[in-house]
Design a protein around this motif. Structure first.
Motif, PDB file in Angstrom:
ATOM      1  N   ILE A 119      40.762 -18.786  57.964  1.00 52.16           N
ATOM      2  CA  ILE A 119      39.907 -19.872  58.453  1.00 52.16           C
ATOM      3  C   ILE A 119      39.213 -19.399  59.719  1.00 52.16           C
ATOM      4  O   ILE A 119      39.850 -19.240  60.765  1.00 52.16           O
ATOM      5  CB  ILE A 119      40.736 -21.138  58.731  1.00 52.16           C
ATOM      6  N   ASN A 120      37.903 -19.179  59.628  1.00 49.38           N
ATOM      7  CA  ASN A 120      37.130 -18.626  60.750  1.00 49.38           C
ATOM      8  C   ASN A 120      37.827 -17.402  61.344  1.00 49.38           C
ATOM      9  O   ASN A 120      37.988 -16.397  60.665  1.00 49.38           O
ATOM     10  CB  ASN A 120      36.860 -19.705  61.795  1.00 49.38           C
ATOM     11  N   SER A 121      38.317 -17.476  62.579  1.00 47.53           N
ATOM     12  CA  SER A 121      38.862 -16.292  63.244  1.00 47.53           C
ATOM     13  C   SER A 121      40.375 -16.174  63.141  1.00 47.53           C
ATOM     14  O   SER A 121      40.967 -15.323  63.805  1.00 47.53           O
ATOM     15  CB  SER A 121      38.464 -16.315  64.727  1.00 47.53           C
ATOM     16  N   LYS A 122      41.011 -17.000  62.317  1.00 49.50           N
ATOM     17  CA  LYS A 122      42.477 -16.952  62.263  1.00 49.50           C
ATOM     18  C   LYS A 122      42.974 -16.936  60.827  1.00 49.50           C
ATOM     19  O   LYS A 122      42.278 -17.318  59.884  1.00 49.50           O
ATOM     20  CB  LYS A 122      43.083 -18.135  63.016  1.00 49.50           C
ATOM     21  N   VAL A 123      44.217 -16.478  60.685  1.00 50.73           N
ATOM     22  CA  VAL A 123      44.941 -16.539  59.424  1.00 50.73           C
ATOM     23  C   VAL A 123      46.032 -17.578  59.605  1.00 50.73           C
ATOM     24  O   VAL A 123      46.828 -17.505  60.543  1.00 50.73           O
ATOM     25  CB  VAL A 123      45.542 -15.170  59.065  1.00 50.73           C
ATOM     26  N   GLU A 124      46.069 -18.566  58.710  1.00 55.67           N
ATOM     27  CA  GLU A 124      46.959 -19.708  58.893  1.00 55.67           C
ATOM     28  C   GLU A 124      47.825 -19.905  57.656  1.00 55.67           C
ATOM     29  O   GLU A 124      47.327 -19.828  56.521  1.00 55.67           O
ATOM     30  CB  GLU A 124      46.129 -20.965  59.170  1.00 55.67           C
ATOM     31  N   LEU A 125      49.124 -20.160  57.876  1.00 59.35           N
ATOM     32  CA  LEU A 125      50.068 -20.370  56.782  1.00 59.35           C
ATOM     33  C   LEU A 125      50.477 -21.840  56.721  1.00 59.35           C
ATOM     34  O   LEU A 125      50.893 -22.422  57.728  1.00 59.35           O
ATOM     35  CB  LEU A 125      51.302 -19.486  56.977  1.00 59.35           C
ATOM     36  N   PHE A 126      50.369 -22.422  55.518  1.00 58.75           N
ATOM     37  CA  PHE A 126      50.721 -23.827  55.309  1.00 58.75           C
ATOM     38  C   PHE A 126      51.899 -23.922  54.351  1.00 58.75           C
ATOM     39  O   PHE A 126      51.964 -23.201  53.351  1.00 58.75           O
ATOM     40  CB  PHE A 126      49.542 -24.599  54.713  1.00 58.75           C
TER      41      PHE A 126
END
Length: 246
Positions: A119-126
Motif C-alpha cells: 500500500i503506497n510506501s509500506k507493506v502491511e499484513l492483515f
C-alpha cells in the motif's frame, strides 16, 4: 484475473466505459463455459490494483480479495483505497468485508493464512479476525515502511521480497512471535522495477527494470560484518531488450 478452483470460477477485473467516464467492474466467470455469472461495480474514481484468491487461518472458505485506489484529481497519488473480501455464493459475488486503507493497494498476497498488501510506501499484513456477529474483519497485525512505492511483492516461507518503484529490491522477514516485519537486506542500486521473483531456497532473487534488463541478486551469508550481510549483491545481469512485466 484470478482463478478459484473451489468455486470453479474466475474473477476478472474489467474497465467499463460509460459515456466519457470509466469505472472498474469485477466479473464472476464460470471457468468451464466462460459465462459471466455476476458482477460488482466499484465506486466512482475507484480503480482496482490487485486481485487474489485466498484463504485464511481457521476459516474453511475461499475468498477473492480485491485492492483498490481512489484517484482524485487534486492528489498527486491516492491517499485512500480499499481492500474488499468477496465470497462466491450461488454463483454470486457477496461482499463479506471491506477495509479502508491509507493509499493505493498495488498488490495482494496470501501469506501464512493472512493477507499481505503493498500500500503506497509500506507493506502491511492483515489477519482475518472473527466478530461478535459471526462475521470477520481485516485487522492490521504489522507493517514495514521505508519504500518509495511498494509496487511488487513476492513471498516464500517467512520471507518477503519487495520490488520498489525506484529503490530496486529489498528482503524482509516476518517474525510471527514478535508480530513484526523487519528488513534483512536490500539492493542499494537505484533500479526502477517492473517485476520480481524469488527463484529458490538458496536466496537468489530475480528482478526486471525499466531499462529492459533482468538481473539477479543474492545475500552474502559468508560476509563477516552485519553491513555486508545487509546487502543484496548483484550476481548476474542480462539485457533482454524488451520490457518484462511479469
Amino acid at each position: 484475473i484470478a482463478h478459484q478452483p473451489e468455486t470453479r470460477s474466475f474473477a476478472v477485473v474489467c474497465a467499463q466505459i460509460v459515456g466519457e467516464d470509466q469505472c472498474d467492474v469485477l466479473r464472476l466467470v464460470n471457468d468451464s463455459t466462460f459465462e459471466t455469472l455476476n458482477q460488482y461495480q466499484f465506486e466512482e474514481n475507484e480503480f482496482v490494483g490487485a486481485l487474489k484468491s485466498c484463504a485464511f487461518t481457521d476459516d474453511a472458505a475461499t475468498y477473492f480479495a480485491v485492492g483498490t485506489a481512489i484517484s482524485l484529481e487534486h492528489e498527486d497519488e491516492p491517499s485512500r483505497g480499499r481492500i474488499l473480501i468477496f465470497k462466491v455464493k450461488d454463483n454470486t459475488l457477496c461482499l463479506i468485508a471491506e477495509k479502508e486503507v491509507r493509499g493505493a493497494v498495488y498488490n495482494l498476497n496470501a501469506f501464512k493464512g493472512k493477507l499481505l498488501a503493498g500500500i503506497n510506501s509500506k507493506v502491511e499484513l492483515f489477519k482475518w479476525t472473527p466478530r461478535e456477529d459471526d462475521g470477520h474483519e481485516l485487522i492490521n497485525e504489522c507493517s514495514h515502511h521505508g519504500h518509495i512505492v511498494a509496487l511488487y511483492v513476492a513471498t516464500r516461507g517467512d520471507w518477503i521480497l519487495v520490488g520498489d518503484l525506484m529503490k530496486s529490491m529489498s528482503l524482509l522477514l516476518y517474525k510471527p512471535e514478535e508480530g513484526a516485519i523487519d528488513e534483512t537486506a536490500r539492493d542499494f542500486n537505484a533500479n526502477w522495477m517492473t517485476a520480481i521473483e524469488m527463484l529458490d531456497d538458496d536466496e537468489t532473487y530475480l528482478g526486471a527494470e525499466n531499462s529492459l534488463n533482468l538481473f539477479t541478486v543474492a545475500r552474502n551469508m559468508s560476509a563477516i560484518t552485519d553491513e555486508e550481510r545487509s546487502r543484496l549483491e548483484v550476481t548476474g545481469e542480462y539485457h533482454v531488450g524488451e520490457l518484462v512485466n511479469k
